[in-house]
Write a protein that holds these residues in place. Sequence first.
Motif, short mmCIF file in Angstrom:
data_model
loop_
_atom_site.label_atom_id
_atom_site.label_comp_id
_atom_site.label_asym_id
_atom_site.label_seq_id
_atom_site.Cartn_x
_atom_site.Cartn_y
_atom_site.Cartn_z
N GLN A 118 -9.83 10.68 -2.94
CA GLN A 118 -10.07 12.19 -3.48
C GLN A 118 -10.16 13.03 -2.25
OE1 GLN A 118 -13.25 12.91 -5.70
NE2 GLN A 118 -13.16 14.84 -5.75
N GLU A 122 -7.12 15.98 -1.62
CA GLU A 122 -7.49 17.12 -0.89
C GLU A 122 -7.30 18.08 -0.08
OE1 GLU A 122 -11.79 19.90 -1.85
OE2 GLU A 122 -11.66 17.86 -2.22
N ASN A 125 -3.80 18.37 -0.22
CA ASN A 125 -3.07 19.77 -1.28
C ASN A 125 -3.40 20.61 -0.44
OD1 ASN A 125 -1.91 17.95 -2.73
ND2 ASN A 125 -3.76 17.44 -3.92
N SER A 126 -4.38 21.14 0.31
CA SER A 126 -4.67 22.27 0.58
C SER A 126 -4.20 22.91 1.73
CB SER A 126 -6.27 21.99 0.97
OG SER A 126 -6.69 23.19 1.86
#
Length: 194
Positions: A118, A122, A125-126
Amino acid sequence: RLSDFNPACLSEEDQEKYKRLSKLSFLYGKDKPNVLLYGLSDLGREKVAIGLGDACCRAEKEVFYITYKKFADTMLLHCGKPKPNKIYSSLLKSNCLIIDKFAEQTLYDESLLGSMTQLIEERTNSHLDSYILHKRNPDKPFVPRCTIVTSSFQPVDWTNNMIQDSKKTYSIARLFYQNYATTIHIDETNKPDS
């Protein structure tokens, strides 16, 4: 520094990738946000990772270096906690996160693997979202969130040390395959032809 590493030991394809990485292409959104440097320990991969971290620092980006064991311990300590500590925040928000010796210790905890996945997902994707937003609107600053890992193994072999369902291991490994990562095999014992 990157000058401490001689890329002549790399294949032609990996030399081209190294050249792009040394220009911090991963950091500025022109290339994939993650980097996997794999090969046996002490044969150059750490030198390249530290050199890339140094180059990022010189570019005034925040870099966070952590070993895989410390990364796993930190994630285990903060899994599901409502208020993460400073180390966890640095893992999440640094411009460049370097995890050394990735997947080189056995991992038995399924929730830990999920938390690690995760966090890296994250970050990935950020990074991608920020780059797209900046391209659409140059007034919005691009905020990189690159993850560099060193490992003795390619992602396909991580399942041997992550004792989990192969689908769960694939979730983290996919972040270091072609779509999301630049992958280089490093072995300084390979000498260039004279």
